[in-house]
Design a protein around this motif. Structure first.
Motif, mmCIF file in Angstrom:
data_model
loop_
_atom_site.group_PDB
_atom_site.id
_atom_site.type_symbol
_atom_site.label_atom_id
_atom_site.label_comp_id
_atom_site.label_asym_id
_atom_site.label_seq_id
_atom_site.Cartn_x
_atom_site.Cartn_y
_atom_site.Cartn_z
ATOM 1 N N ILE A 26 0.843 -1.193 0.000
ATOM 2 C CA ILE A 26 0.000 0.000 0.000
ATOM 3 C C ILE A 26 0.879 1.244 0.000
ATOM 4 N N ALA A 27 1.926 1.230 0.795
ATOM 5 C CA ALA A 27 2.846 2.366 0.837
ATOM 6 C C ALA A 27 3.503 2.573 -0.522
ATOM 7 N N LEU A 28 3.866 1.487 -1.178
ATOM 8 C CA LEU A 28 4.475 1.586 -2.511
ATOM 9 C C LEU A 28 3.471 2.140 -3.513
ATOM 10 N N TYR A 29 2.258 1.643 -3.472
ATOM 11 C CA TYR A 29 1.200 2.132 -4.363
ATOM 12 C C TYR A 29 0.977 3.627 -4.146
ATOM 13 N N ARG A 30 0.885 4.042 -2.897
ATOM 14 C CA ARG A 30 0.711 5.466 -2.592
ATOM 15 C C ARG A 30 1.884 6.287 -3.119
ATOM 16 N N GLN A 31 3.082 5.760 -2.956
ATOM 17 C CA GLN A 31 4.268 6.487 -3.403
ATOM 18 C C GLN A 31 4.254 6.669 -4.919
ATOM 19 N N GLN A 35 4.008 10.225 -6.930
ATOM 20 C CA GLN A 35 5.010 10.674 -7.892
ATOM 21 C C GLN A 35 4.369 11.046 -9.225
ATOM 22 N N ILE A 36 3.408 10.250 -9.667
ATOM 23 C CA ILE A 36 2.712 10.554 -10.916
ATOM 24 C C ILE A 36 1.898 11.837 -10.763
ATOM 25 N N PHE A 37 1.133 11.930 -9.674
ATOM 26 C CA PHE A 37 0.300 13.114 -9.459
ATOM 27 C C PHE A 37 1.158 14.377 -9.377
ATOM 28 N N GLU A 38 2.232 14.314 -8.617
ATOM 29 C CA GLU A 38 3.102 15.483 -8.455
ATOM 30 C C GLU A 38 3.697 15.917 -9.798
ATOM 31 N N LYS A 104 -2.669 15.172 -0.744
ATOM 32 C CA LYS A 104 -2.024 14.494 0.389
ATOM 33 C C LYS A 104 -3.064 13.884 1.320
ATOM 34 N N TYR A 105 -4.151 14.595 1.535
ATOM 35 C CA TYR A 105 -5.230 14.090 2.385
ATOM 36 C C TYR A 105 -5.861 12.843 1.758
ATOM 37 N N VAL A 106 -6.117 12.894 0.454
ATOM 38 C CA VAL A 106 -6.734 11.754 -0.242
ATOM 39 C C VAL A 106 -5.761 10.580 -0.274
ATOM 40 N N LEU A 107 -4.510 10.856 -0.541
ATOM 41 C CA LEU A 107 -3.492 9.814 -0.652
ATOM 42 C C LEU A 107 -3.438 8.944 0.599
ATOM 43 N N ARG A 108 -3.537 9.546 1.741
ATOM 44 C CA ARG A 108 -3.461 8.800 3.002
ATOM 45 C C ARG A 108 -4.661 7.871 3.213
ATOM 46 N N ARG A 109 -5.729 8.118 2.473
ATOM 47 C CA ARG A 109 -6.933 7.290 2.617
ATOM 48 C C ARG A 109 -6.937 6.095 1.671
ATOM 49 N N ILE A 110 -5.955 5.983 0.782
ATOM 50 C CA ILE A 110 -5.900 4.864 -0.162
ATOM 51 C C ILE A 110 -5.652 3.575 0.612
ATOM 52 N N LEU A 171 11.280 1.805 -13.043
ATOM 53 C CA LEU A 171 11.806 0.550 -13.568
ATOM 54 C C LEU A 171 13.295 0.673 -13.873
ATOM 55 N N ASP A 172 13.708 1.814 -14.455
ATOM 56 C CA ASP A 172 15.116 2.020 -14.781
ATOM 57 C C ASP A 172 15.983 2.048 -13.532
ATOM 58 N N ALA A 173 15.437 2.537 -12.446
ATOM 59 C CA ALA A 173 16.211 2.623 -11.209
ATOM 60 C C ALA A 173 16.504 1.233 -10.655
ATOM 61 N N GLY A 174 15.711 0.240 -11.061
ATOM 62 C CA GLY A 174 15.948 -1.119 -10.624
ATOM 63 C C GLY A 174 15.429 -1.440 -9.239
ATOM 64 N N THR A 175 14.974 -0.421 -8.519
ATOM 65 C CA THR A 175 14.427 -0.677 -7.197
ATOM 66 C C THR A 175 13.238 0.240 -6.990
ATOM 67 N N MET A 176 12.341 -0.223 -6.208
ATOM 68 C CA MET A 176 11.203 0.588 -5.827
ATOM 69 C C MET A 176 11.204 0.613 -4.308
ATOM 70 N N PRO A 177 11.470 1.773 -3.708
ATOM 71 C CA PRO A 177 11.582 1.813 -2.259
ATOM 72 C C PRO A 177 10.285 1.417 -1.569
ATOM 73 N N ILE A 178 10.408 0.659 -0.514
ATOM 74 C CA ILE A 178 9.270 0.233 0.295
ATOM 75 C C ILE A 178 9.561 0.646 1.733
ATOM 76 N N GLY A 179 8.541 0.998 2.455
ATOM 77 C CA GLY A 179 8.763 1.322 3.851
ATOM 78 C C GLY A 179 8.011 2.534 4.303
ATOM 79 N N GLY A 180 7.173 3.068 3.459
ATOM 80 C CA GLY A 180 6.355 4.192 3.886
ATOM 81 C C GLY A 180 6.448 5.348 2.934
#
Length: 185
Positions: A26-31, A35-38, A104-110, A171-180
């Protein structure tokens, strides 16, 4: 067999670890959504700020709300818009921050399984019949935005292009940070 002195604390620690693992997707999805929205917000062409201020995140259904009161006041003349203030440009934070703060308010409710919609229902003039009142929809046509937008707002990047650029970068970065969520959210 060793003895555990504080079983309640161990049980709590184990439960916290399980919760963190369950929340990671969920944290990854929100992130990624953030990033897309921003990027979409920051790439939106600006003059009055009205279009950029009216970007919305919706959970499980599109948020098609539009507030014509957002953006700088403009004086309409026969030859187009005249603004007594400095015209805004892509990346200006004054009105972009309105959309980002709401999101930001909506994002936290995902939650797990939610579908997220990024929408903008800004209405504007018809540019003397060259466009509809659906301002951002008409900018999807390269021939139109090339004539309509001031140089500081070009080239126009569509919302889909922003999403693709963000996903390719992850995808190019090779990693997707997880953890919040990151500290900007």
């Amino acid at each position: 067999m060793g003895m555990v002195k504080n079983r309640a604390k161990v049980a709590l620690d184990i439960q916290m670890a399980i919760t963190r693992l369950e929340e990671a997707p969920i944290a990854l999805y929100r992130q990624v959504v953030w990033q897309i929205f921003e990027r979409i917000v920051m790439q939106t062409p600006q003059y009055s700020g009205r279009a950029v201020a009216n970007w919305n995140l919706g959970i499980n259904s599109p948020d098609m709300s539009f507030d014509p009161g957002m953006g700088d006041d403009l004086e309409l003349t026969g030859s187009g818009y005249v603004n007594n203030k400095v015209a805004r440009e892509r990346g200006d934070m004054k009105w972009a921050s309105e959309a980002l703060d709401r999101a930001k308010y909506v994002l936290r409710r995902i939650r797990r399984g939610d579908k997220v919609f990024i929408t903008n229902a800004t209405r504007g003039d018809t540019d003397d019949g060259q466009s509809s009142a659906a301002y951002l929809a008409d900018l999807q046509r390269p021939g139109y935005w090339a004539k309509k937008l001031r140089a500081q707002n070009q080239p126009y990047e569509t919302a889909m292009e922003s999403a693709v650029l963000i996903s390719e970068g992850l995808l190019d970065a090779g990693t997707m940070p997880i953890g919040g969520l990151n500290s900007n959210i």
